[in-house]
Structures are given as structure tokens and as C-alpha cells.
Motif scaffolding. Structure first.
Motif, PDB file in Angstrom:
ATOM      1  N   ALA A  83      18.210  28.073  27.585  1.00 44.18           N
ATOM      2  CA  ALA A  83      18.713  26.698  27.725  1.00 44.18           C
ATOM      3  C   ALA A  83      18.190  26.022  28.988  1.00 44.18           C
ATOM      4  O   ALA A  83      18.201  24.793  29.086  1.00 44.18           O
ATOM      5  N   GLY A  84      17.761  26.794  29.980  1.00 44.27           N
ATOM      6  CA  GLY A  84      17.275  26.232  31.240  1.00 44.27           C
ATOM      7  C   GLY A  84      18.378  25.901  32.215  1.00 44.27           C
ATOM      8  O   GLY A  84      18.126  25.290  33.255  1.00 44.27           O
ATOM      9  N   ASN A 100      14.897  22.197  32.750  1.00 51.29           N
ATOM     10  CA  ASN A 100      14.075  21.491  31.770  1.00 51.29           C
ATOM     11  C   ASN A 100      14.138  19.974  31.945  1.00 51.29           C
ATOM     12  O   ASN A 100      13.454  19.240  31.238  1.00 51.29           O
ATOM     13  N   LYS A 101      14.956  19.517  32.893  1.00 57.33           N
ATOM     14  CA  LYS A 101      15.121  18.083  33.121  1.00 57.33           C
ATOM     15  C   LYS A 101      14.590  17.701  34.500  1.00 57.33           C
ATOM     16  O   LYS A 101      14.360  18.550  35.355  1.00 57.33           O
ATOM     17  N   VAL A 102      14.415  16.413  34.710  1.00 66.66           N
ATOM     18  CA  VAL A 102      13.926  15.908  35.995  1.00 66.66           C
ATOM     19  C   VAL A 102      14.943  16.237  37.079  1.00 66.66           C
ATOM     20  O   VAL A 102      16.156  16.031  36.904  1.00 66.66           O
ATOM     21  N   MET A 103      14.459  16.734  38.222  1.00 67.25           N
ATOM     22  CA  MET A 103      15.345  17.136  39.310  1.00 67.25           C
ATOM     23  C   MET A 103      15.184  16.213  40.508  1.00 67.25           C
ATOM     24  O   MET A 103      14.052  15.877  40.880  1.00 67.25           O
ATOM     25  N   ASP A 111      16.629  24.536  43.575  1.00 67.00           N
ATOM     26  CA  ASP A 111      15.730  25.241  42.668  1.00 67.00           C
ATOM     27  C   ASP A 111      14.743  26.111  43.439  1.00 67.00           C
ATOM     28  O   ASP A 111      14.368  27.191  42.981  1.00 67.00           O
ATOM     29  N   GLY A 112      14.324  25.664  44.607  1.00 69.64           N
ATOM     30  CA  GLY A 112      13.456  26.487  45.446  1.00 69.64           C
ATOM     31  C   GLY A 112      14.135  27.789  45.832  1.00 69.64           C
ATOM     32  O   GLY A 112      13.513  28.856  45.834  1.00 69.64           O
TER      33      GLY A 112
END
Length: 230
Positions: A83-84, A100-103, A111-112
Motif C-alpha cells: 500500500a505504500g 506513493n503520493k507527493v510528499m 521519509d529520509g
């Protein structure tokens, strides 16, 4: 570090078969690899850690811990790879996002950290997954911490892409393709930036995970707790 704070194909040892006897110099890892010579060393390492089970994994949870002397830091993760979805929890924040979406900039920072912690957790899989890498190999080299003789796979990341491109890792693995130690080299420098062990392997639904990493002094420990694999 390349996707972490802080494959050239392996040559098969051929043996004479005219008399049905194997070369006495053939190692156990050569015997394993001879079963399928189409796989790279990175793929063999991934398989040794249960890569064939990954397709069935819907969720993984873990707590990333670092001890430096008396100082302790930790953050916990929940990741649904299909699902991400990712959730991070530390002493100050809880962050939820979908890879999977714009961050936005805040999510990119989280995320890093996720990429870093996931690399420590699943490096045997990452070296098979990651693109834009180059590989070289050596046999019977001296591991940096134990001083034991092992085989070495070096992976160098390209200069583009990822959070910290251009870094290199030297993986020291045994005859069963299990990683026992590694060296991180920032920007592919000759001088090691960090070296740690890979130990205390535990099996989680078929996935082998090294739950403890230590430097040569034992003052630095990076380890995983609260691991759950579904």
C-alpha cells in the motif's frame, strides 16, 4: 550515507567434470551458487535472508534503536509495502504518510529517516532491489572487526537519485551468503566512515533479520526491537 544515516556478477568457480570429481578448492558458497549461475551474488544474499517470502509480506513493524555510550535514541515504524503506507513514532511526533503520493518537506525528512532505518533492517534485500548501483567482489578478505576471512561484495550507489547519492558499502558474508559485517564509506571514499557487525539473526515469518549491530569498541550499538512481520 546512501539511503542510510549515519551487483558485477560473481565469477563461478568451475571444476573439471570429466572424471566426476569436484575441484577441492570449491567453497560451500560456490556449491550453492552452482545450482543457478544466473543469479548475482546480491540475489543470493537476498535469497539467503528469505527474499522469496517477501511477496507475502503485507506489514512490517520495528523499533530502530541506537545506543552511544549512555545515550539512547529510538523511533518506531509501521510499513505496509504494498500500500505504500508508513507511520513513524518517536518521543516527539507521530507521522503518517504514503510513499506513493507527493510528499511535502516535513514528510520528506521523515521519509529520509525511514529509508535509513529500513536499509539497516533490510540491506540484504535492498542491494537486490536498488537500481543505479555497481558491484565488485573479492574472495577470502579479512573482515574489519572479527579479522576472519570472508567474501566481500562492494556496492557503490550512483551519483544521482536517493537522499545521499554516491556512497559505498562493503558487505562481508559467509559461505551461506549471510552478512556478518559491513563497512560504510561516505561518497565512496577509501577511508571507512563506519564498520559494524551483523549479528543476532532472528527469523520473522521466513525473513531473516540481523537484530544487532556493534562497532569494534562496543560503545556504539544499533539494534531492532518490537519486530513484527505479517
Amino acid at each position: 550515507m546512501k539511503n542510510i544515516l549515519l551487483l558485477a556478477a560473481f565469477s563461478i568457480c568451475f571444476y573439471a567434470c570429466n572424471d566426476g570429481k569436484k575441484d577441492s578448492l570449491e567453497t560451500p558458497s560456490d556449491k550453492i551458487k552452482a545450482v543457478d549461475s544466473t543469479l548475482t551474488t546480491a540475489q543470493w544474499i537476498a535469497n539467503a535472508n528469505g527474499y522469496e517470502k517477501w511477496k507475502d509480506i503485507s506489514e512490517i513493524k520495528f523499533t530502530f534503536n541506537v545506543d552511544r555510550g549512555e545515550k539512547h535514541y529510538e523511533r518506531s515504524w509501521m510499513w505496509k509495502p504494498i500500500a505504500g503506507e508508513v507511520m513513524m513514532v518517536n518521543e516527539n511526533d507521530t507521522v503518517n504518510y504514503n510513499r506513493n503520493k507527493v510528499m511535502d518537506s516535513i514528510i520528506v525528512k521523515s521519509d529520509g529517516a525511514f529509508i535509513n532505518d529500513k536499509y539497516w533492517l533490510l540491506a540484504p534485500f535492498q542491494i537486490a532491489w536498488d537500481e543505479g548501483t555497481s558491484f565488485s567482489e573479492k574472495k577470502d578478505v579479512t573482515a574489519p572487526i572479527s579479522g576472519e576471512k570472508m567474501n566481500q561484495l562492494t556496492v557503490v550507489y550512483g551519483n544521482e537519485g536517493g537522499y545521499t547519492p554516491g556512497d559505498a558499502y562493503d558487505f562481508f558474508y559467509d559461505e551461506n551468503y549471510m552478512i556478518k559485517e559491513w563497512i560504510y564509506r561516505e561518497g565512496n571514499s577509501e577511508k571507512p566512515s563506519m564498520a559494524t557487525t551483523w549479528e543476532d539473526y532472528k527469523n520473522f515469518n521466513g525473513i531473516e533479520i540481523a537484530t544487532m549491530h556493534k562497532d569494534s569498541t562496543g560503545a556504539f550499538k544499533l539494534y531492532f526491537t518490537n519486530i513484527s512481520v505479517k
